[in-house]
Enzyme design. Sequence first.
Site, PDB file in Angstrom:
ATOM      1  N   CYS A  70       8.960  94.541 -37.454  1.00 37.82           N
ATOM      2  CA  CYS A  70       8.236  95.039 -36.281  1.00 37.82           C
ATOM      3  C   CYS A  70       8.239  93.955 -35.210  1.00 37.82           C
ATOM      4  O   CYS A  70       7.942  92.792 -35.487  1.00 37.82           O
ATOM      5  CB  CYS A  70       6.803  95.424 -36.663  1.00 37.82           C
ATOM      6  SG  CYS A  70       6.721  96.824 -37.799  1.00 37.82           S
ATOM      7  N   CYS A 119      -9.143  90.417 -45.273  1.00 39.00           N
ATOM      8  CA  CYS A 119      -7.788  90.902 -44.980  1.00 39.00           C
ATOM      9  C   CYS A 119      -6.823  90.184 -45.908  1.00 39.00           C
ATOM     10  O   CYS A 119      -6.704  88.951 -45.864  1.00 39.00           O
ATOM     11  CB  CYS A 119      -7.457  90.627 -43.514  1.00 39.00           C
ATOM     12  SG  CYS A 119      -5.800  91.173 -43.027  1.00 39.00           S
ATOM     13  N   CYS A 176      -1.525  87.456 -37.852  1.00 41.07           N
ATOM     14  CA  CYS A 176      -0.973  87.403 -39.203  1.00 41.07           C
ATOM     15  C   CYS A 176       0.366  86.677 -39.193  1.00 41.07           C
ATOM     16  O   CYS A 176       1.264  87.005 -38.431  1.00 41.07           O
ATOM     17  CB  CYS A 176      -0.788  88.822 -39.735  1.00 41.07           C
ATOM     18  SG  CYS A 176      -0.130  88.873 -41.393  1.00 41.07           S
ATOM     19  N   CYS A 213       5.194  91.455 -34.461  1.00 36.53           N
ATOM     20  CA  CYS A 213       4.535  90.862 -35.622  1.00 36.53           C
ATOM     21  C   CYS A 213       5.123  89.490 -35.943  1.00 36.53           C
ATOM     22  O   CYS A 213       6.330  89.346 -36.127  1.00 36.53           O
ATOM     23  CB  CYS A 213       4.680  91.788 -36.827  1.00 36.53           C
ATOM     24  SG  CYS A 213       3.975  91.105 -38.342  1.00 36.53           S
ATOM     25  N   CYS A 252       7.812  89.847 -44.716  1.00 35.20           N
ATOM     26  CA  CYS A 252       7.911  91.299 -44.537  1.00 35.20           C
ATOM     27  C   CYS A 252       9.331  91.639 -44.088  1.00 35.20           C
ATOM     28  O   CYS A 252       9.936  90.903 -43.300  1.00 35.20           O
ATOM     29  CB  CYS A 252       6.908  91.781 -43.492  1.00 35.20           C
ATOM     30  SG  CYS A 252       6.857  93.585 -43.325  1.00 35.20           S
ATOM     31  N   GLU A 305      -1.321  84.315 -46.482  1.00 38.39           N
ATOM     32  CA  GLU A 305      -2.545  84.178 -45.714  1.00 38.39           C
ATOM     33  C   GLU A 305      -3.590  85.206 -46.164  1.00 38.39           C
ATOM     34  O   GLU A 305      -3.259  86.362 -46.441  1.00 38.39           O
ATOM     35  CB  GLU A 305      -2.264  84.381 -44.231  1.00 38.39           C
ATOM     36  CG  GLU A 305      -1.388  83.290 -43.642  1.00 38.39           C
ATOM     37  CD  GLU A 305      -1.010  83.568 -42.201  1.00 38.39           C
ATOM     38  OE1 GLU A 305      -0.334  82.716 -41.615  1.00 38.39           O
ATOM     39  OE2 GLU A 305      -1.384  84.629 -41.672  1.00 38.39           O
ATOM     40  N   GLY A 342       3.041  91.554 -45.084  1.00 39.11           N
ATOM     41  CA  GLY A 342       3.782  92.495 -45.909  1.00 39.11           C
ATOM     42  C   GLY A 342       3.452  93.956 -45.653  1.00 39.11           C
ATOM     43  O   GLY A 342       2.459  94.293 -45.014  1.00 39.11           O
TER      44      GLY A 342
END
Length: 319
Positions: free
Chosen positions: A71, A60, A293, A74, A67, A47, A119
């Site tokens: 987290c 961005c 994201c 996320c 990733c 993205e 990431g």
Amino acid sequence: MTDLSKVLRAKLAEVAEIRLPKAVFDQQSVDGTRKWLLSLDGGNAIETVYIPEPNRGTLCISSQVGCALDCKFCSTAQQGFNRNLSVAEIIGQVWFAVQALADEERDRPVTNVVFMGMGEPLLNFNNVVAAANLMVDDEAYGLSKRRVTLSTSGVVPALYRLAEATDISLAVSLHAPNDELRERIVPLNRKFPIAELLPACRNYIAGKPHRKITWEYVMLDGVNDRDEHAKELAKLLEGIPSKINLIPFNPFPGAGFKRSSDERILRFARILQAAGYTTTTRRTRGDDIDGACGQLVGKVQERAKRRLRTEQQVQAERT
């Protein structure tokens, strides 16, 4: 390029290719935010998001497919990790956005680039630094080093390396004022606790007058948004030139968190401001186009899975 020798051109034809990024999806929000899903080799996708504002245009970009840091707040982390992006795939996002927006006759639409997409940039160190160097090179995109920002969850050894390699702006995903709370929502903290993270951040801006660390702090209702958390955060960051960016949580399916209320975020910000910190609240942008994201990738993956299940069911019925 006829100013290159025939021998070199022949060699380049054998070992290199020019392949431009292609958009699988192109979504535009009512607020002007634009989000692209760009296809990569192996069926992967990343993205890239463009956020227009009156005096600047922020792009961005992603540094990895997925990733590995997990987290808890996320969306990308819930999809797992696939691979690092190459330098070409990172800088290609900038190239793509500049070309796409130029078609709309915008004058220099991309003024800022932030490594805040999919990431952890410092886990793809060499490629991210090489791409950032192209962004600030006068013969490439000519962006100011202050206008290229790397956001990290705090890979401490790489932070020290980064200080030797570049002086682009730094943002740190802190999200909690103590280790106990941060370990719950940012698992990397178990490996690199706050007591190790803060010295690495101080080192990064040492000898750089007027530079600050931007601390990113996602506001999770009832988790990290109490008055005592704000006061603890203010004490934690004493002596570090800082800007604190409060981020209203962007919900996604299965997240298990809720966004703090506007009133709570405002009170949190006022406590920090009273302690002398520059504190901003990020405007929520692109809610109508899967603004968090990883959300767009997640939806595409889910559609692909549903299509595969349907095809398998149809095939089973035929046999």
